[in-house]
Design a protein around this motif. Structure first.
Motif, PDB file in Angstrom:
ATOM      1  N   UNK A   1       0.844  -1.184   0.043  1.00 45.73           N
ATOM      2  CA  UNK A   1      -0.002  -0.030   0.138  1.00 45.73           C
ATOM      3  C   UNK A   1       0.725   1.217  -0.037  1.00 45.73           C
ATOM      4  N   UNK A   2       0.226   2.346  -0.346  1.00 41.73           N
ATOM      5  CA  UNK A   2       0.965   3.546  -0.250  1.00 41.73           C
ATOM      6  C   UNK A   2       1.368   3.816  -1.814  1.00 41.73           C
ATOM      7  N   UNK A   3       2.068   4.765  -2.221  1.00 44.20           N
ATOM      8  CA  UNK A   3       2.342   4.890  -3.629  1.00 44.20           C
ATOM      9  C   UNK A   3       0.753   5.459  -4.189  1.00 44.20           C
ATOM     10  N   UNK A   4       0.384   4.732  -5.196  1.00 43.12           N
ATOM     11  CA  UNK A   4      -0.957   5.315  -5.805  1.00 43.12           C
ATOM     12  C   UNK A   4      -2.400   4.502  -5.118  1.00 43.12           C
ATOM     13  N   UNK A   5      -2.032   3.339  -4.261  1.00 45.85           N
ATOM     14  CA  UNK A   5      -2.776   2.598  -3.548  1.00 45.85           C
ATOM     15  C   UNK A   5      -3.178   3.078  -2.056  1.00 45.85           C
ATOM     16  N   UNK A   6      -4.290   3.741  -1.903  1.00 40.66           N
ATOM     17  CA  UNK A   6      -4.689   3.882  -0.731  1.00 40.66           C
ATOM     18  C   UNK A   6      -5.678   3.367  -0.139  1.00 40.66           C
TER      19      UNK A   6
ATOM     20  N   UNK B   1       4.787  10.328  -3.897  1.00 41.39           N
ATOM     21  CA  UNK B   1       4.269   9.002  -3.130  1.00 41.39           C
ATOM     22  C   UNK B   1       5.131   7.743  -3.893  1.00 41.39           C
ATOM     23  N   UNK B   2       5.463   7.929  -5.064  1.00 43.93           N
ATOM     24  CA  UNK B   2       6.333   6.497  -5.366  1.00 43.93           C
ATOM     25  C   UNK B   2       7.685   6.383  -4.721  1.00 43.93           C
ATOM     26  N   UNK B   3       8.089   7.727  -4.304  1.00 42.23           N
ATOM     27  CA  UNK B   3       9.643   7.614  -3.453  1.00 42.23           C
ATOM     28  C   UNK B   3       9.169   7.621  -1.859  1.00 42.23           C
ATOM     29  N   UNK B   4       7.922   7.268  -1.578  1.00 46.76           N
ATOM     30  CA  UNK B   4       7.775   7.654  -0.276  1.00 46.76           C
ATOM     31  C   UNK B   4       7.449   6.625   0.494  1.00 46.76           C
TER      32      UNK B   4
ATOM     33  N   UNK C   1      14.786   5.197 -14.923  1.00 47.71           N
ATOM     34  CA  UNK C   1      14.609   5.994 -15.717  1.00 47.71           C
ATOM     35  C   UNK C   1      14.057   7.256 -15.201  1.00 47.71           C
ATOM     36  N   UNK C   2      13.797   7.327 -14.094  1.00 47.34           N
ATOM     37  CA  UNK C   2      13.000   8.506 -13.273  1.00 47.34           C
ATOM     38  C   UNK C   2      12.044   9.104 -13.981  1.00 47.34           C
ATOM     39  N   UNK C   3      11.186   8.018 -14.535  1.00 43.72           N
ATOM     40  CA  UNK C   3       9.909   8.375 -15.130  1.00 43.72           C
ATOM     41  C   UNK C   3       8.545   7.810 -14.299  1.00 43.72           C
ATOM     42  N   UNK C   4       7.742   8.933 -14.395  1.00 43.82           N
ATOM     43  CA  UNK C   4       6.639   8.446 -13.372  1.00 43.82           C
ATOM     44  C   UNK C   4       5.487   8.015 -14.807  1.00 43.82           C
ATOM     45  N   UNK C   5       5.210   6.412 -14.300  1.00 47.56           N
ATOM     46  CA  UNK C   5       4.497   5.835 -15.629  1.00 47.56           C
ATOM     47  C   UNK C   5       3.132   6.288 -15.345  1.00 47.56           C
ATOM     48  N   UNK C   6       2.708   7.102 -14.531  1.00 44.78           N
ATOM     49  CA  UNK C   6       1.140   7.613 -14.529  1.00 44.78           C
ATOM     50  C   UNK C   6       1.198   8.842 -15.307  1.00 44.78           C
ATOM     51  N   UNK C   7       2.129   9.553 -15.713  1.00 40.55           N
ATOM     52  CA  UNK C   7       2.387  11.111 -16.283  1.00 40.55           C
ATOM     53  C   UNK C   7       2.341  10.752 -17.732  1.00 40.55           C
ATOM     54  N   UNK C   8       1.262  11.178 -18.379  1.00 35.14           N
ATOM     55  CA  UNK C   8       1.264  10.988 -19.977  1.00 35.14           C
ATOM     56  C   UNK C   8       2.147  11.744 -20.790  1.00 35.14           C
ATOM     57  N   UNK C   9       2.655  13.020 -20.260  1.00 36.14           N
ATOM     58  CA  UNK C   9       3.386  13.631 -21.200  1.00 36.14           C
ATOM     59  C   UNK C   9       5.003  13.136 -21.017  1.00 36.14           C
ATOM     60  N   UNK C  10       5.273  12.277 -20.262  1.00 36.49           N
ATOM     61  CA  UNK C  10       6.406  11.522 -20.365  1.00 36.49           C
ATOM     62  C   UNK C  10       6.292  10.062 -20.508  1.00 36.49           C
ATOM     63  N   UNK C  11       5.212   9.763 -20.662  1.00 34.69           N
ATOM     64  CA  UNK C  11       4.949   7.934 -20.803  1.00 34.69           C
ATOM     65  C   UNK C  11       6.208   7.587 -21.918  1.00 34.69           C
ATOM     66  N   UNK C  12       6.446   8.385 -23.176  1.00 38.30           N
ATOM     67  CA  UNK C  12       7.106   7.885 -24.325  1.00 38.30           C
ATOM     68  C   UNK C  12       8.651   7.702 -23.596  1.00 38.30           C
ATOM     69  N   UNK C  13       8.894   8.181 -22.328  1.00 41.51           N
ATOM     70  CA  UNK C  13      10.372   7.968 -21.923  1.00 41.51           C
ATOM     71  C   UNK C  13      10.264   6.435 -21.010  1.00 41.51           C
ATOM     72  N   UNK C  14       9.189   6.198 -20.519  1.00 37.71           N
ATOM     73  CA  UNK C  14       8.839   4.831 -20.067  1.00 37.71           C
ATOM     74  C   UNK C  14       9.230   3.698 -20.904  1.00 37.71           C
ATOM     75  N   UNK C  15      10.520   2.966 -20.818  1.00 34.42           N
ATOM     76  CA  UNK C  15      10.895   2.153 -21.720  1.00 34.42           C
ATOM     77  C   UNK C  15      11.577   1.066 -21.156  1.00 34.42           C
ATOM     78  N   UNK C  16      11.128  -0.198 -21.002  1.00 33.43           N
ATOM     79  CA  UNK C  16      11.732  -1.311 -20.470  1.00 33.43           C
ATOM     80  C   UNK C  16      12.948  -1.762 -21.466  1.00 33.43           C
ATOM     81  N   UNK C  17      12.780  -1.441 -22.594  1.00 30.06           N
ATOM     82  CA  UNK C  17      13.995  -1.958 -23.586  1.00 30.06           C
ATOM     83  C   UNK C  17      15.211  -1.081 -23.473  1.00 30.06           C
ATOM     84  N   UNK C  18      15.021   0.161 -22.441  1.00 30.74           N
ATOM     85  CA  UNK C  18      16.314   0.993 -22.519  1.00 30.74           C
ATOM     86  C   UNK C  18      17.433   0.033 -22.099  1.00 30.74           C
ATOM     87  N   UNK C  19      18.593   0.349 -22.585  1.00 33.67           N
ATOM     88  CA  UNK C  19      19.799  -0.564 -22.391  1.00 33.67           C
ATOM     89  C   UNK C  19      20.046  -0.556 -20.896  1.00 33.67           C
TER      90      UNK C  19
END
Lengths: 567, 88
Positions: free
Chosen positions: A335-340, A352-355, A460-478
């Motif tokens: 719990x915590x993060x996005x789950x309350x 919250x994801x770092x909390x 990658x320091x990418x919030x996966x809930x943030x649409x603006x930077x979702x393209x940076x969320x990339x599991x195939x990053x080296x």
């Protein structure tokens, strides 16, 4: 007309109606001890010949499944049940009833006992009692064994209900489905249909009486619908539906029993991510070999207070039992993060994801943690449960969590409650610091499970809930790939199991790459298992290793993805 | 007399198939064997009696064995509940 589809599939054929003749009580009373003696002997003889009849079905029907066999064995036990004999003899001796009447009353009595039971499975057993009663009755009347019914090809059986004897006598090469007025999910007809894989619909109600022999029938056991003499349009539509369904079922079934082994012998374990015991049927249908991640959040949601130890125990116990001895990795509460939780007030945080979340909450609120651990431990005697701690970032957290686990064990010991003291303990690898120190952490635990969703977002320091930077969320990053590979490598060196339960495990593009890194356990949603399995069985370990070697030399995920799509 | 408490380790509980196997196992011994759930006790020779107790997965039952071969019977029945039942 609609009923309950108990064995999915579509059947199109012609109706054959099975009707039962009911025997009624005669009311004739016995006269004198001599007749009483004869009546008892008649009953015993009828039971003996009924048992022999079932024995001969066992011997003379080579095509019987294990399931049929078990049903027949049960029938033999029921036929010779001392309670039935006692009741029949009692009615003959003290009420002077004739054998047939005594038996009818006895059976009716037991049928009623079962029909009034709360448990659905036990209620359905009334049909078994009726069935063996009918068999003894038939043997009383010297009418000889029932003729095996001769069916035409593509027969759909229509009946009020089907007894075990009826279903076993069915020639499965000709009978392609059945519909009954009565029955439930747990009735015999349903069990047999499932075991034989033929479509069946039970509980259709009285409308079924309208069907005549040789009527054209469509059974849609997926939706539970029965069509009687349908028009050409419906018929055409269902011919297509049936073919599509059959092809898919054949494909899935073909994969179901195939082990997930590469062409050169590398064995992979495919498990599922679930949220409760109810998901397990689907897991096994799809060929899953256990549970790589049991989320426990569901237990805590949609309620007003924390679940008690006993409530949690029931939940884990059910899951362990339904898993039938297959391993189940239980992740402690995240719990915590996005789950309350509405009853657990966590102050709003900037990050919250770092909390304050997951294991951090648990180590702080030892009361909550120990309750959960005790419940899991108590359930561990019912199956192969393992415990997994989420969001581990350093070795101290593992040591603290393990020492609380020991405290939980000690409390159970004091209360004399049974548990598996050697329960396996593992951690999620989802924080980069844990991945980089995998060699150190491996010494403290029995297994790792890589959570790619969080690992990717933190690396990658990418919030996966943030649409603006979702393209940076990339599991195939080296960077992410290197971390994953390092964790797998260190796990192998220290001889501990390494699995993966993140979304990447279900991504067909990543399968060979991960196998090439040496990953042998993939956990995903049940529905994804067949697709991943078909990749595994059609490729080799050698090729997977080559894929990883090639990818290692690439510097961007665009290049990597391009390459992976091409293989 | 030997009395043992046992947990039902089969998820679906004591269904017809395991009960059949259990009764047949019990028949092989001379001792009187009964099964107790809550305040109800039945002899371990009747399918109908055992089924009517509706014994579910995870429940605890008591097996009471009395007779000359009670030790052997108890060992066999314990093995049935702790091992064989899972595979039935």
């Amino acid at each position: 007309m609609k009923g309950i589809g108990v064995s999915p599939g579509i059947a199109i054929g012609r109706a054959f109606i099975i009707q039962k003749k009911a025997t009624v009580a005669t009311g004739i009373l016995l006269n004198g001890p001599a007749e009483i003696e004869v009546a008892i002997a008649q009953f015993d003889k009828a039971v003996t010949s009924a048992v022999n009849e079932v024995e001969s079905i066992k011997i003379n029907s080579p095509a019987l499944s294990d399931n049929d066999f078990a049903i027949l064995e049960t029938q033999i036990e029921l036929l010779s049940d001392p309670e039935i004999r006692e009741s029949v003899i009692e009615k003959i001796e003290s009420e002077h009833k004739n054998t047939s009447d005594a038996l009818l009353e006895t059976i009716a009595g037991f049928v009623q006992v079962f029909e009034s039971m709360e448990d659905a499975y036990m209620r359905a057993r009334a049909a078994d009692v009726q069935d063996i009663g009918d068999r003894i009755l038939k043997n009383l009347g010297n009418s000889g064994p029932a003729n095996q019914l001769a069916f035409k090809p593509d027969t759909i059986i229509i009946a009020e209900d089907l007894s075990p004897s009826d279903t076993i006598a069915m020639d499965i090469t000709k009978v392609i489905g059945f519909a009954t007025q009565a029955g439930s999910q747990t009735s015999h007809a349903a069990i047999i249909a499932k075991a034989r894989g033929i479509p069946a619909i039970v509980g259709c109600g009285a409308d079924l009486i309208d069907i005549k022999n040789d009527d054209v029938i469509i059974l849609d056991a997926i939706s539970g619908e029965v069509f009687i003499n349908p028009n050409q349009q419906i018929l055409d539509e269902y011919l297509i539906k049936r073919n599509v369904y059959q092809r898919r079922a054949v494909e899935l079934k073909a994969l179901h029993d195939v082990p997930a082994i590469t062409t050169d012998g590398m064995q992979i374990t495919l498990t599922a991510n679930i949220s409760g015991a109810g998901d397990l049927v689907n897991v096994f249908d799809n060929g899953g070999e256990g549970v790589g991640l049991l989320r426990t959040e569901l237990l805590y949601m949609n309620r007003d207070t924390f679940p008690t130890e006993d409530e949690q125990f029931e939940f884990y116990k059910n899951t362990a039992l339904q898993a039938k001895g297959k391993p189940v990795i239980v992740r402690t509460i995240d719990i915590g993060g996005d789950k309350h939780l509405p009853y657990f007030n966590l102050p709003a945080e900037l990050n919250p994801f770092l909390g304050y979340r997951a294991i951090r909450v648990c180590l702080d609120r030892k009361d909550l943690f120990i309750t959960q651990l005790k419940a899991i431990l108590r359930a561990s005697v019912f199956g192969d449960l393992k415990i997994m701690f989420p969001m581990i970032s350093n070795i101290q957290e593992i040591r603290s969590a393990k020492s609380i686990l020991e405290e939980a064990k000690e409390e159970l010991r004091k209360d004399g409650l049974p548990f598996k003291s050697g329960i396996k303990v593992g951690i999620m690898i989802e924080i980069p610091s844990a991945a980089i120190t995998a060699d150190l952490l491996a010494k403290e635990v029995d297994f790792f499970s890589i959570g790619t969703n969080d690992l990717c977002q933190y690396t990658l320091a990418v919030d996966r809930m943030n649409d603006k930077i979702s393209h940076l969320y990339d599991p195939f990053n080296p960077a992410v790939l290197r971390l994953i590979s390092f964790v797998i490598e260190q796990g192998a060196k220290q001889n501990i199991h390494v699995g993966m339960c993140g979304e990447m495990a279900a991504d067909p593009l990543a399968t060979l790459l991960l196998m090439g890194m040496g990953l042998k356990e993939f956990s995903m949603s049940a529905a994804s298992i067949p697709a991943i399995k078909s990749i595994i069985i059609n490729n080799s370990e050698l090729k997977a290793k080559q894929v990883w070697e090639n990818v290692k030399a690439m510097d961007s995920s665009e290049e990597i993805l391009e390459y992976l799509k091409g293989i | 007399m030997v009395t043992t408490n046992l947990i039902i380790l089969a998820p679906q509980g004591l269904h017809a198939r395991p009960v059949t196997a259990l009764i047949r196992l019990a028949k092989g011994f001379k001792s009187n064997i009964s099964l107790q759930k809550g305040d109800k006790t039945v002899k371990l020779n009747s399918m109908l009696n055992i089924l009517s107790l509706t014994i579910k997965g995870g429940e605890t039952i008591t097996i009471i064995i009395d007779g000359e071969d009670e030790t052997e019977a108890s060992a066999a029945i314990n093995h049935f509940f702790t091992e064989e039942l899972k595979h039935l």
